[in-house]
Every structure is written in C-alpha cells, then in structure tokens.
Design a protein around this motif. Structure first.
Motif, PDB file in Angstrom:
ATOM      1  N   ALA A   1      20.398  29.718  48.063  1.00  0.00           N
ATOM      2  CA  ALA A   1      20.717  31.118  48.321  1.00  0.00           C
ATOM      3  C   ALA A   1      22.225  31.319  48.436  1.00  0.00           C
ATOM      4  CB  ALA A   1      20.028  31.587  49.601  1.00  0.00           C
ATOM      5  N   ALA A   2      22.912  30.369  49.089  1.00  0.00           N
ATOM      6  CA  ALA A   2      24.372  30.458  49.208  1.00  0.00           C
ATOM      7  C   ALA A   2      25.029  30.404  47.829  1.00  0.00           C
ATOM      8  CB  ALA A   2      24.895  29.335  50.099  1.00  0.00           C
ATOM      9  N   GLY A   3      24.523  29.520  46.961  1.00  0.00           N
ATOM     10  CA  GLY A   3      25.042  29.466  45.597  1.00  0.00           C
ATOM     11  C   GLY A   3      24.753  30.740  44.833  1.00  0.00           C
ATOM     12  N   GLY A   4      23.575  31.334  45.101  1.00  0.00           N
ATOM     13  CA  GLY A   4      23.205  32.580  44.447  1.00  0.00           C
ATOM     14  C   GLY A   4      23.989  33.775  44.958  1.00  0.00           C
ATOM     15  N   VAL A   5      24.726  33.606  46.041  1.00  0.00           N
ATOM     16  CA  VAL A   5      25.622  34.650  46.543  1.00  0.00           C
ATOM     17  C   VAL A   5      27.055  34.399  46.072  1.00  0.00           C
ATOM     18  CG1 VAL A   5      26.704  35.578  48.635  1.00  0.00           C
ATOM     19  CG2 VAL A   5      24.227  35.244  48.560  1.00  0.00           C
ATOM     20  N   ALA A   6      27.487  33.139  46.170  1.00  0.00           N
ATOM     21  CA  ALA A   6      28.887  32.808  45.878  1.00  0.00           C
ATOM     22  C   ALA A   6      29.235  32.950  44.394  1.00  0.00           C
ATOM     23  CB  ALA A   6      29.184  31.383  46.344  1.00  0.00           C
ATOM     24  N   VAL A   7      28.365  32.466  43.511  1.00  0.00           N
ATOM     25  CA  VAL A   7      28.689  32.484  42.083  1.00  0.00           C
ATOM     26  C   VAL A   7      28.739  33.908  41.517  1.00  0.00           C
ATOM     27  CG1 VAL A   7      27.953  31.710  39.789  1.00  0.00           C
ATOM     28  CG2 VAL A   7      27.849  30.145  41.739  1.00  0.00           C
ATOM     29  N   PRO A   8      27.776  34.796  41.827  1.00  0.00           N
ATOM     30  CA  PRO A   8      27.910  36.185  41.362  1.00  0.00           C
ATOM     31  C   PRO A   8      29.193  36.852  41.870  1.00  0.00           C
ATOM     32  CG  PRO A   8      25.677  35.797  42.086  1.00  0.00           C
ATOM     33  CD  PRO A   8      26.466  34.592  42.478  1.00  0.00           C
ATOM     34  N   ALA A   9      29.539  36.604  43.133  1.00  0.00           N
ATOM     35  CA  ALA A   9      30.777  37.172  43.678  1.00  0.00           C
ATOM     36  C   ALA A   9      31.985  36.641  42.912  1.00  0.00           C
ATOM     37  CB  ALA A   9      30.900  36.834  45.163  1.00  0.00           C
ATOM     38  N   LEU A  10      31.950  35.353  42.561  1.00  0.00           N
ATOM     39  CA  LEU A  10      33.051  34.756  41.804  1.00  0.00           C
ATOM     40  C   LEU A  10      33.174  35.394  40.423  1.00  0.00           C
ATOM     41  CD1 LEU A  10      35.257  32.615  41.440  1.00  0.00           C
ATOM     42  CD2 LEU A  10      33.468  31.010  40.718  1.00  0.00           C
ATOM     43  N   PHE A  11      32.060  35.603  39.739  1.00  0.00           N
ATOM     44  CA  PHE A  11      32.087  36.248  38.422  1.00  0.00           C
ATOM     45  C   PHE A  11      32.664  37.658  38.532  1.00  0.00           C
ATOM     46  CE2 PHE A  11      28.788  33.172  36.801  1.00  0.00           C
ATOM     47  CZ  PHE A  11      29.557  32.705  35.751  1.00  0.00           C
ATOM     48  N   TYR A  12      32.237  38.384  39.558  1.00  0.00           N
ATOM     49  CA  TYR A  12      32.751  39.744  39.741  1.00  0.00           C
ATOM     50  C   TYR A  12      34.265  39.722  39.942  1.00  0.00           C
ATOM     51  CZ  TYR A  12      33.493  44.407  41.687  1.00  0.00           C
ATOM     52  OH  TYR A  12      33.952  45.674  41.915  1.00  0.00           O
ATOM     53  N   VAL A  13      34.739  38.808  40.771  1.00  0.00           N
ATOM     54  CA  VAL A  13      36.178  38.705  41.038  1.00  0.00           C
ATOM     55  C   VAL A  13      36.943  38.346  39.768  1.00  0.00           C
ATOM     56  CG1 VAL A  13      37.937  37.365  42.269  1.00  0.00           C
ATOM     57  CG2 VAL A  13      35.898  38.176  43.479  1.00  0.00           C
ATOM     58  N   LEU A  14      36.386  37.452  38.966  1.00  0.00           N
ATOM     59  CA  LEU A  14      37.053  37.064  37.721  1.00  0.00           C
ATOM     60  C   LEU A  14      37.201  38.248  36.764  1.00  0.00           C
ATOM     61  CD1 LEU A  14      35.414  33.571  37.014  1.00  0.00           C
ATOM     62  CD2 LEU A  14      37.748  34.031  37.797  1.00  0.00           C
ATOM     63  N   VAL A  15      36.244  39.165  36.797  1.00  0.00           N
ATOM     64  CA  VAL A  15      36.293  40.323  35.909  1.00  0.00           C
ATOM     65  C   VAL A  15      37.241  41.396  36.434  1.00  0.00           C
ATOM     66  CG1 VAL A  15      34.936  42.220  34.931  1.00  0.00           C
ATOM     67  CG2 VAL A  15      33.981  39.918  34.985  1.00  0.00           C
ATOM     68  N   THR A  16      37.357  41.544  37.752  1.00  0.00           N
ATOM     69  CA  THR A  16      38.079  42.683  38.339  1.00  0.00           C
ATOM     70  C   THR A  16      39.365  42.291  39.060  1.00  0.00           C
ATOM     71  OG1 THR A  16      36.813  42.515  40.396  1.00  0.00           O
ATOM     72  CG2 THR A  16      35.903  43.925  38.665  1.00  0.00           C
ATOM     73  N   PHE A  17      39.799  41.026  38.971  1.00  0.00           N
ATOM     74  CA  PHE A  17      40.923  40.558  39.790  1.00  0.00           C
ATOM     75  C   PHE A  17      42.228  41.296  39.492  1.00  0.00           C
ATOM     76  CE2 PHE A  17      41.564  38.223  35.904  1.00  0.00           C
ATOM     77  CZ  PHE A  17      42.940  38.057  35.806  1.00  0.00           C
ATOM     78  N   HIS A  18      42.326  41.926  38.315  1.00  0.00           N
ATOM     79  CA  HIS A  18      43.566  42.602  37.932  1.00  0.00           C
ATOM     80  C   HIS A  18      43.823  43.868  38.744  1.00  0.00           C
ATOM     81  CE1 HIS A  18      40.352  44.586  35.688  1.00  0.00           C
ATOM     82  NE2 HIS A  18      41.133  45.655  35.661  1.00  0.00           N
ATOM     83  N   ASP A  19      42.784  44.379  39.430  1.00  0.00           N
ATOM     84  CA  ASP A  19      42.930  45.610  40.209  1.00  0.00           C
ATOM     85  C   ASP A  19      42.403  45.384  41.627  1.00  0.00           C
ATOM     86  OD1 ASP A  19      42.931  48.120  41.339  1.00  0.00           O
ATOM     87  OD2 ASP A  19      42.163  49.133  39.564  1.00  0.00           O
ATOM     88  N   PRO A  20      43.294  45.276  42.616  1.00  0.00           N
ATOM     89  CA  PRO A  20      42.850  45.012  43.992  1.00  0.00           C
ATOM     90  C   PRO A  20      41.849  46.037  44.519  1.00  0.00           C
ATOM     91  CG  PRO A  20      45.234  44.760  43.802  1.00  0.00           C
ATOM     92  CD  PRO A  20      44.759  45.348  42.509  1.00  0.00           C
ATOM     93  N   GLU A  21      41.934  47.296  44.038  1.00  0.00           N
ATOM     94  CA  GLU A  21      41.002  48.316  44.504  1.00  0.00           C
ATOM     95  C   GLU A  21      39.565  47.996  44.096  1.00  0.00           C
ATOM     96  OE1 GLU A  21      41.476  51.133  46.411  1.00  0.00           O
ATOM     97  OE2 GLU A  21      43.395  50.165  46.823  1.00  0.00           O
TER      98      GLU A  21
END
Length: 447
Positions: free
Chosen positions: A122-142
C-alpha cells in the motif's frame, strides 16, 4: 509471517497473500457484498452529477451545490457541497476508523508477519503515483499541491468492478485487495491530517479531543448497552459525535479526521465474562453493520454527486483539460503508478522475507489488482478539493483526470482479471469432474 505466530504452519508462513482465518474470510465476503452496492450507487450518482453539470440546466446544479447553510459564529456556514465533503464524508471515515481498528486489534493485520507485505504494498501504491505526478508537474510549484490526488484507491468502486468480473478469483487475492485498501485509507488519512492542515486553532482542537474522549469512555463503559439497544447510539453517541465533529472542523483540521478518531474509540472486543472470552461480534463490528448502509447508500453517493459534477465545457474544455499537466499527472499516477508501486513493492517485500506467492495466485493476478487499485474516486476527489480552489481551472481538470483514470483503470483491470477469472473457472470445472460416474465430483473446487 514469523515463526512466533501460533495460527500458521511454517509452510503457510512463507506464502503470500495469506488466506486469513475462516471468520476473517466470511467477514471479507460480507464487506465485498455491501461495498458492491455502494460502488454501484457511487457510479450512478457521480454520472448524474456530471450529466447535470453539463446539461442546459447546469446553473441549477451549481446553485444547489454552492447554496450556503449553517451558523457562521460556529464556523458552520458551509455550502451544500462542503456539507457533503466535510459532514457526510465523516460518516464514511467513521467506518474507516472502525475497520482500521478492527483489523489491527482482531483482524489479520494484528500479526506483524501478515501485515508487513500489504502495508508495504500500500505504501508503494501511494509513493509511486505521487512520484509520477511530481515528475509531470515539477516545473510549476503551484501544481505540486495536488501530489496526493492520485495516491488513493476507492475501495467501493474497485470492489464493485471485482464483483462483476471476479466471481472465481482466488480468495487470497480478494483479501489482499481489501487489506491493501484498508492500509491505503490509513495513509490517506495521515496525508490529509499532516499535509492539508494550514493552521490549527488550539482551543477548538482541545475541546474536540476532549469530546472524543468522552465519546470513547461512554462507548467503552456501556458497550453491552449499545450492543443490545440500537437506538441508544443514535440518541446518545450521535449528538456527542456531532459536537466533536464541529469542534474539530473549527480547529482547522479537516473534519473527516474526527470521524476516524471517533471510530478508533469504539471497542472491538467484548469484556471477558468470568474469565471466558465472549464469542459475539464486538461493538465495532456491530456499528459497522448498522452504519455501513448509511455511508454506502447515502453519504458517499451524495458526496460523489456534488464532487464529481464538473463543467467540462464541450470539446474545447475537454481539450484544455487533456493538455493540463495536472490531469496528465493524475492519470499517469493512477493508471501506471498504482500497479507499478504495488507489484514492485510486493515483489521486493516477498523477496526480502524469503516468501513466495500463494500457489493459487500468480503475479499477473497481483498486477490486475494493482490496476484495480488505480480506481481513485472518493478520497481522490476530496484531496482535489483540498489542493485547488474551486475557481482554479486545475480543480476541475484534476477531477476530469480522476474520472477518466478510474474508467481506464477499471477497463484494464477488467481485461486482465476477467481473463484470469475465466481461467480459474475452467480449473474449478475440471476439478469438479465426476471421473468414476457415481454422480459425485471426485475432487471439489477449492473454496
């Protein structure tokens, strides 16, 4: 599973997912049946909300959602939509609290050896999606404020899909999904409490905690009374719970946390009588049985109706939404991140513990469950509302991403698990063949 666990043989201790006790399996089946109905209602009301929000009568939908009701001096002048997300959803989280406490006190998660793999999965199923989201949106802090949106699994929606496509899937796989979802809910609660609380008012918080303590003392002291008198919980505990909810809401912490804390106070076990354990269901299980219809049949569907209603704006609006990094991050997180996080973490955990898969389950089965876990709905919609203001276009785009990702995840899981279900059905039919012609199957299918 450690060797200190008296309930498992060494051979069983090395297999995963665990089959669970017979009582636990029966309880899981009851939860599956109730969540199936809730999932169907969730989908129906969300679809009605989306259709109404994009119809010629959309203004009436948004008028109703934004209508303010309540008493401002008590910080309770909220819109109807906020009452649904802050108030009604507290009922859902109350049941989550009951389920969590029951699992950790009397369920299979009380054993460290049984709990460790689904907890890590479950922890992996939370951390990896969050990581993918951050990789896509990291250019905009908002945009990074929405990192937790794709981390949650909607168990009601997922179980509804599983019930349709998975009638012959192995029971350990079903138990794994439910256990995974329970831990997923716990992590989501922690995320909401820690990362989505901007400021805290100490006095209302202390009063809320004091009221929750009083609630728990009464529930613990008179557990048999509430067990035997169903109306007593509505007349005594409910008003105290509402007061606790109001104080927590005024403190700045999201009010659904009050539901979880109230659920944690309900006793799971009976007191021993003359030193002998009582075999009847505990008060937590009784309350779960009584209040789950209210949550699954009313609270969550109403929340879904008001939360899923997004004005897409026709082809142009949909095109703009599909180009938004928030939507892309949410969809990649749920559809790709969830199965990768769950399967890879499970593989690492089982290898580290020198465990093996249960003979009835394969890695492709677990991958199908990982896809099913990509159905994010109730908690994902709630986190969206906490991440972006309603006037922000990213708010609606994130919700569109959740809806699309949930549909795609359900479709992909249906393909994978549907094929596996057909295979397991053929195996059951072959095992139940009457080879000697006496009218009795020589080998019965594994339950």
């Amino acid at each position: 599973m450690t060797s200190a666990d008296p309930d498992r043989s060494p051979a069983q201790a090395q297999s995963f997912p665990q089959r669970g006790s017979y009582a636990e399996s029966l309880r899981i089946l009851r939860v599956l049946r109730s969540e199936t109905v809730g999932g169907a209602l969730l989908v129906i009301t969300a679809a009605i909300g989306i259709a109404w929000a994009n119809s010629p009568w959309a203004e009436w939908y948004f008028w109703l959602r934004d209508l303010e009701i309540g008493y401002e001096p008590w910080h309770l002048q909220l819109t109807v939509g906020q009452w649904a997300s802050d108030g009604l959803l507290a009922i859902f989280f109350f049941l989550v609290g009951l389920e969590l406490k029951r699992e950790f006190v009397a369920g299979d998660l009380r054993r460290i050896g049984t709990a460790i793999v689904p907890v890590l999965a479950a922890a992996g199923g939370v951390a990896v999606p969050a990581l993918f989201y951050v990789l896509v949106t990291f250019h905009d802090p908002e945009l990074l404020r929405g990192w937790a949106i794709p981390t949650a699994t909607d168990i009601a929606f997922a179980v509804a899909v599983l019930a349709i496509i998975g009638s012959h899937l192995p029971s350990p796989l079903r138990i794994f999904l439910l256990t995974l979802a329970v831990v997923d809910d716990l992590i989501a609660i922690a995320i909401i409490a820690i990362f989505y609380t901007e400021s805290i008012e100490i006095v209302p918080l202390l009063l809320g905690l004091l009221t929750i303590a009083v609630y728990g003392i009464i529930a613990q002291r008179y557990r048999q009374f509430f067990h035997l008198n169903p109306a007593a919980a509505w007349l005594i505990l409910l008003p105290i719970g509402v007061v606790a909810w109001a104080f927590v809401h005024a403190s700045g912490i999201h009010a659904t946390i009050a539901g979880v804390l109230l659920g944690f106070t309900i006793p799971v076990r009976h007191r021993r009588r003359d030193g002998v354990p009582v075999e009847e269901p505990g008060l937590a299980e009784v309350f779960e049985h009584r209040f789950r219809p209210l949550s699954a049949g009313f609270a969550v569907p109403v929340f879904a109706f008001f939360s899923a209603g997004v004005a897409i704006g026709g082809a142009e609006g949909l095109t703009a939404a599909l180009a938004d990094p928030v939507l892309i991050g949410v969809m990649i997180g749920l559809i790709v991140g969830k199965p990768i996080g769950i399967v890879v973490t499970t593989w690492i955990a089982t290898r580290a513990r020198h465990a093996r898969l249960d003979p009835a389950v394969t890695w492709i089965d677990l991958f199908g469950v990982g896809l099913l876990a990509g159905i994010g709905f109730t908690v994902s919609l709630l986190v969206t509302e906490l991440s972006f203001d309603e006037t922000d276009a990213h708010h609606d785009h994130a919700k569109v991403g959740i809806l699309l990702a949930s549909i795609v995840a359900a479709a992909l899981a249906s393909v994978v698990l549907g094929a596996r279900n057909r295979r397991y059905r053929r195996i059951e039919e072959e095992e139940s063949v009457d080879q000697d012609g006496d009218g009795i199957p020589d080998v019965y299918p594994t339950p």
